[in-house]
Structures are given as C-alpha cells and as structure tokens.
Design a protein around this motif. Structure first.
Motif, PDB file in Angstrom:
ATOM      1  N   THR A 194     -25.223 -47.467 -71.861  1.00 45.04           N
ATOM      2  CA  THR A 194     -24.105 -47.155 -72.847  1.00 45.04           C
ATOM      3  C   THR A 194     -23.841 -45.638 -72.740  1.00 45.04           C
ATOM      4  OG1 THR A 194     -23.172 -47.654 -75.028  1.00 45.04           O
ATOM      5  CG2 THR A 194     -25.602 -46.421 -74.878  1.00 45.04           C
ATOM      6  N   VAL A 201     -20.810 -51.813 -68.631  1.00 44.94           N
ATOM      7  CA  VAL A 201     -20.352 -52.653 -69.653  1.00 44.94           C
ATOM      8  C   VAL A 201     -21.118 -53.960 -69.376  1.00 44.94           C
ATOM      9  CG1 VAL A 201     -18.891 -54.021 -71.060  1.00 44.94           C
ATOM     10  CG2 VAL A 201     -18.065 -51.549 -70.012  1.00 44.94           C
ATOM     11  N   LYS A 202     -21.157 -54.720 -68.393  1.00 47.29           N
ATOM     12  CA  LYS A 202     -21.747 -55.770 -68.064  1.00 47.29           C
ATOM     13  C   LYS A 202     -23.276 -55.786 -68.360  1.00 47.29           C
ATOM     14  CE  LYS A 202     -18.818 -57.972 -64.563  1.00 47.29           C
ATOM     15  NZ  LYS A 202     -18.633 -58.602 -63.438  1.00 47.29           N
ATOM     16  N   LYS A 205     -24.006 -55.475 -72.347  1.00 48.83           N
ATOM     17  CA  LYS A 205     -23.921 -56.592 -72.925  1.00 48.83           C
ATOM     18  C   LYS A 205     -25.242 -57.594 -72.789  1.00 48.83           C
ATOM     19  CE  LYS A 205     -20.729 -60.480 -74.067  1.00 48.83           C
ATOM     20  NZ  LYS A 205     -21.762 -61.671 -73.953  1.00 48.83           N
ATOM     21  N   GLU A 209     -28.250 -58.393 -75.430  1.00 48.80           N
ATOM     22  CA  GLU A 209     -28.550 -59.783 -75.512  1.00 48.80           C
ATOM     23  C   GLU A 209     -30.105 -60.095 -75.739  1.00 48.80           C
ATOM     24  OE1 GLU A 209     -26.087 -61.767 -72.821  1.00 48.80           O
ATOM     25  OE2 GLU A 209     -24.465 -62.098 -74.267  1.00 48.80           O
TER      26      GLU A 209
END
Length: 254
Positions: A194, A201-202, A205, A209
């Motif tokens: 980040t 971005v992948k 995320k 999770e």
C-alpha cells in the motif's frame, strides 16, 4: 545553534508521543518547526488512538523503509532501534526484512500475465496448459506453507516451474521458521504493497483478505495503512540537511 523554546517544546512532544527521535528530524525542526508539529499530528494518529502493539507499529515502519522501492536507511536504523527498545528480538526484525524482500516477485506477478496476453494476441498461445504432477505438487506445497493460493500464480507456475519452486522456497523461510504471528506477517505485506512507492493493488487486496482470515480487525489494517501514509516525509528529512548546508555555504561566500 540552540533550539528556541518553541522548537524544544515540539521536540519534547515528538519524543513523548512517538517515543523516539532521530537526527534526521533536527534539520526540519530548525527550518520549520510548525511543519514538524503538523507532521507529528499526522503521524501520531495511530499512536494516540491505535490498536496495534507498539512493537508491531515499528515493524511496519521497518517494512516500508527497508523494502526495495524505498530504501530509506535513516528510517530503518531509527525504527530498528525503537523496536529493540520495545522488546523486539533480532530474529523478529530479521523476519520483517525477509518478508519485505518478497516485493521483487511482483515483477513476475505483473509481467507474466502481460507476456501471456501478448503471446495470445500474436497467436503463440492457445490457453493454459494442464499442470503436470510436479507442478501440482508445487502448487500444493505453496498453498500449505503460505496458507493461500491466488490465480496470479497460475501462469508463472505453468511457464516456469523452476522459478516458481525457487520463489516458494525463498518466500516460505519466515513462514516455516519465523516467530511472528501470521496476521503480523500479512501486515508487513500490506504495508509495502500500500506504500506510495509501490502501490501493488492485487497484492494489497490479497493480503488484506489473508490478514482478516488470520483474525485481523479492520481497525488494525487501517492502522497499518495510516503508518504507511507518512512515507512522503522522507523527502523532507533527506533534503532539509542539504538545505541547511547550502544556506551555510551561501553565508560563508558573502
């Protein structure tokens, strides 16, 4: 040059709130103490109202300072020192560094799908080939050790299983022998994914999770992002001493 009363007040407050001080702040304090005060308010949000253990906060600073896209060594030193003072072990800090070293694989995560796209467009690829026994075993080993699988690994595993096997071994060391709890490991990945110097971005995320799956709260994850958000200050801390040196040089020349 002695500090003014206001400069000393801001320095004392910085140490009280952040629990650390570095020579890198001295130039900023002398040139624009009110800017440093504003930065303190910005950077102190996760310290005043946060939920992460202070030692873990220092791990996040280390992760964003010591990765390949930033390499801000004064910050690395400052936050390693602070982490040790908070009770972190050398093994824990080394584990943070090892986790941060995986950032380089994103060249493959981003590049291989583009390669596949071009090959398909040029008629050199008709679709994914079925995995052989070795590739299936590599996939199973990765999933067991790392605790997840994502589709962005599929094409790398298909096209170059040797590379995938070597990366699995490399990236799994802190998961096999490390001492940090899994959600803290995921916080490290979140921190450098980040950060403004990377913005992957992948991966971000995926690791959010994973962190939630390991029991992390939204507040904890948000706090990791808040800590990473202060990275831009290093442009000031690196340049302020140069400004002071050139000011002194200009004065001597007159």
């Amino acid at each position: 040059m002695e500090l003014t009363a206001r400069q000393q007040e801001i320095k004392d407050e910085f140490i009280r709130v952040r629990g650390t001080w570095s020579d890198t702040w001295e130039g900023v304090l002398r040139l624009d103490p009110e800017f440093l005060r504003a930065y303190l308010n910005f950077s102190a949000v996760p310290w005043r109202s946060g939920v992460l253990d202070p030692k873990v906060k220092e791990f996040i600073y280390i992760a964003i300072d010591a990765n390949a896209t930033h390499m801000y060594l004064p910050g690395v030193r400052q936050h390693i020192k602070a982490a040790l003072a908070l009770g972190a072990t050398p093994q824990e800090i080394m584990e943070v560094l090892e986790l941060s070293a995986t950032l380089g694989i994103h060249a493959m995560n981003i590049g291989v799908p583009i390669l596949v796209e071009v090959l398909t467009e040029k008629g050199l690829r008709n679709g994914p080939a079925p995995l052989d026994d070795r590739q299936e075993q590599l996939k199973a080993d990765f999933t067991k050790t790392r605790g997840y699988w994502h589709t962005f690994w599929d094409e790398m595993l298909e096209l170059d299983p040797d590379m995938f096997e070597a990366y699995t071994e490399f990236s799994s060391v802190p998961w096999r022998t490390g001492t940090l709890e899994p959600k803290v490991k995921e916080f490290v990945y979140i921190a450098f994914d980040t950060a403004a110097t990377h913005l992957y971005v992948k991966g971000l995320k995926l690791h959010i999770e994973n962190a939630i799956g390991y029991g992390a709260t939204p507040r904890e994850i948000l706090e990791v992002m808040e800590i990473a958000s202060v990275l831009g200050i290093h442009g000031v801390t690196a340049a302020a001493p140069i400004l002071l040196e050139e000011m002194e040089a200009a004065q001597r020349a007159t």
